[in-house]
Design an enzyme around this catalytic site. Structure first.
Site, PDB file in Angstrom:
ATOM      1  N   HIS A  29      36.954  41.946  46.065  1.00 39.61           N
ATOM      2  CA  HIS A  29      36.299  43.252  46.031  1.00 39.61           C
ATOM      3  C   HIS A  29      35.371  43.383  47.226  1.00 39.61           C
ATOM      4  CE1 HIS A  29      32.092  42.261  44.867  1.00 39.61           C
ATOM      5  NE2 HIS A  29      32.620  41.220  44.268  1.00 39.61           N
ATOM      6  N   CYS A  30      35.145  44.626  47.630  1.00 41.33           N
ATOM      7  CA  CYS A  30      34.180  44.911  48.684  1.00 41.33           C
ATOM      8  C   CYS A  30      33.021  45.670  48.053  1.00 41.33           C
ATOM      9  CB  CYS A  30      34.831  45.690  49.824  1.00 41.33           C
ATOM     10  SG  CYS A  30      35.516  47.295  49.315  1.00 41.33           S
ATOM     11  N   MET A  31      32.368  46.550  48.805  1.00 43.93           N
ATOM     12  CA  MET A  31      31.207  47.253  48.270  1.00 43.93           C
ATOM     13  C   MET A  31      31.575  48.216  47.155  1.00 43.93           C
ATOM     14  SD  MET A  31      28.388  46.315  49.599  1.00 43.93           S
ATOM     15  CE  MET A  31      27.397  47.709  49.078  1.00 43.93           C
ATOM     16  N   ARG A  33      35.298  48.813  46.115  1.00 42.82           N
ATOM     17  CA  ARG A  33      36.689  48.773  45.668  1.00 42.82           C
ATOM     18  C   ARG A  33      37.099  47.409  45.123  1.00 42.82           C
ATOM     19  NH1 ARG A  33      39.637  51.593  50.925  1.00 42.82           N
ATOM     20  NH2 ARG A  33      38.151  53.322  51.179  1.00 42.82           N
TER      21      ARG A  33
END
Length: 518
Positions: A29-31, A33
């Site tokens: 995961h990113c910030m 998504r």
């Protein structure tokens, strides 16, 4: 419902819609998504996914990305990972492919069709972006994105500490806050080196070990190119180069060093060779490049601030679509490392303000299209907080003109912030990642926090207004209005007024929960 139960329920709702545990090959995961590697894309039910309450939209890139928003994604991902592990252990049946479409067919001008158009545009852009250079930029981004949470946390603490120091409050606490805020930045080169080696296929700890040379205080006793080195010289760019070199040295050693000696010789030669090149070459060269980046950014905004801000704010979203925005991440990080904040991010954040203004104009210009209006209402809060994908891929980009006029709004917002930079009021962010209103806690500048926040808020307001005005008056042709300003509700009054049945019937709740058209 308890928070943990809510997050687990969201993960449980998502898992069968992406084909079940057996269809998931990777999870990250990113910030904002949840990024999934999928074995069989055909097993994903896009429409059902977008109907999940916590899902803001989906984006298909090198991974299948489910937009959950900041905060939520960090809590849902561990629950999703646990469910996948449990599912693999019990060997579940693969989920069926997407449900059959409604026999009546999708409404021609509904949010569902806009979502499909957004998906098609995204797929085309993905194919165009799969060039060696852009794939390389994506790998660079993968090095820095994991650092963003620490940058944000330390940045907010730094802002709080600065406020307390200026007010003269809690003098016994501010030194501790300063240590918390500065500790990560003092060692950021080590983390960059670790992530670089991991991304390029080497041993992560060796990449971190070589990069640690850059921040070791003892380098102040070494001369290179007739100059005494300084701890931290070269910064994150030097760390990146040193770790890449370490990866190639390590791979060479793995091929040629006998297995019996590999555990002793390979790490020794990797650190020795890469370390010598770093000390007597990379630190000096990367230091010069880093200094040039800072000097150029200052010159650009001090001499052509309004014009530079106008261009940066207006063209940032097209850069994102081309995949070139990832080249800015190490530049942002270098500026933060050098100056304490990046002056570029607040200007680039104006692109999101233009999207918000454009979406508001679309909402008013299409009073009969309840499907699109519901999409905008559900996506607007995320847009205000800087999560722009739902509005971009669900509304403005598929419509065409509103995307262009949204970029115009971003250009005017960027020009406003750039103008104040030109006048001597530097407006910066102490971290990267957040945008929109979420950037306020990270603001910093050279003339006090109040002035900095006021300028950034003014830029957002200009972006909102310019994006709204440009879209309201120039975002719709006559043909576009005739096509999209049509009711999607099956009502008898529609037949009586137009002499034909309503264009579609399938909006309902799923349309209201479908803010991001992939």
């Amino acid at each position: 419902m308890a928070t943990e139960d809510k997050n687990r329920a969201t993960a449980a709702a998502i898992l069968p819609l992406v084909g079940g545990a057996a269809n998931v090959s990777s999870i990250a995961h990113c910030m904002t998504r949840l990024r999934l590697g999928l074995r069989d894309r055909s097993l994903v039910d896009d429409e059902a996914l977008k109907a999940v309450p916590a899902v803001m939209g989906v984006v298909e890139d090198d991974t299948y990305q489910i937009v959950l928003g900041p905060g939520t994604v960090a809590r849902v991902t561990p629950e999703f990972e646990r469910l996948v592990e449990e599912g693999r252990a019990s060997a579940p049946e693969p989920a069926p492919a997407s449900a059959a479409p409604d026999a009546s067919g999708p409404a021609p001008v509904s949010a569902q069709e806009l979502a499909a158009q957004g998906a098609a545009i995204k797929a085309q852009q993905k194919a165009k972006n799969a060039t060696p250079f852009k794939l390389f930029l994506r790998r660079i981004a993968n090095i820095f994105v994991p650092l963003i949470p620490a940058l944000i946390g330390c940045g907010i603490i730094a802002g709080l500490n600065g406020l307390l120091v200026n007010l003269g409050w809690l003098p016994s606490v501010t030194p501790a806050l300063a240590a918390m805020a500065s500790g990560f930045m003092a060692l950021i080169a080590v983390f960059v080196g670790y992530n670089t080696a991991k991304e390029f296929g080497g041993t992560p700890i060796l990449g971190g070990a070589v990069a640690a040379i850059i921040v070791f205080p003892g380098v102040a006793n070494i001369d290179a190119f007739g100059q005494t080195l300084a701890p931290g010289q070269g910064g994150v760019l030097g760390a990146l180069g040193a770790a890449v070199l370490a990866v190639y040295v390590e791979k060479w050693c793995r091929r040629w060093v006998p297995e019996a000696l590999d555990v002793l010789v390979t790490p020794t030669l990797t650190v020795l060779i890469s370390g010598l090149v770093t000390i007597f070459g990379l630190m000096y060269v990367a230091g010069e490049v880093s200094s040039a980046i800072g000097t150029f950014a200052d010159w650009l905004l001090s001499t052509g601030g309004a014009g530079a801000g106008f261009l940066l704010g207006g063209f940032f979203l097209p850069l994102v679509m081309l995949g070139l925005h990832q080249a800015l991440i190490p530049i942002h990080t270098t500026l933060i490392e050098q100056q304490g904040f990046t002056v570029l991010l607040p200007i680039l954040a104006m692109a999101g303000a233009g999207q918000v203004g454009a979406a508001a104009a679309v909402y008013l210009r299409l009073p009969r299209n309840e499907s699109i209006r519901k999409t905008i209402k559900s996506a607007m809060p995320a847009g205000l907080l800087g999560v722009g994908e739902p509005l971009i891929y669900g509304v403005s980009l598929p419509l065409g003109r509103p995307f262009v006029t949204a970029c115009v709004g971003g250009a005017f917002g960027g020009g406003f912030v750039g103008l104040f930079n030109q006048l001597g009021d530097s407006v910066g962010s102490t971290a990267i990642g957040p945008s929109g209103w979420a950037l306020f806690p990270l603001m910093d500048g050279n003339h006090g926090l109040g002035t900095t926040i006021a300028i950034y808020a003014g830029g957002l307001l200009v972006g909102y207004v310019a994006g709204f005005v440009a879209t309201y008056f120039f975002g719709f042709s006559k043909a576009l209005m005739e096509e999209f300003n049509v009711s999607q509700e099956p009502a008898p009054s529609t037949v009586a007024a137009t002499g034909r049945p309503a264009a579609g019937t399938g909006t309902g709740d799923s349309a209201a929960k479908e803010p991001a058209g992939v």
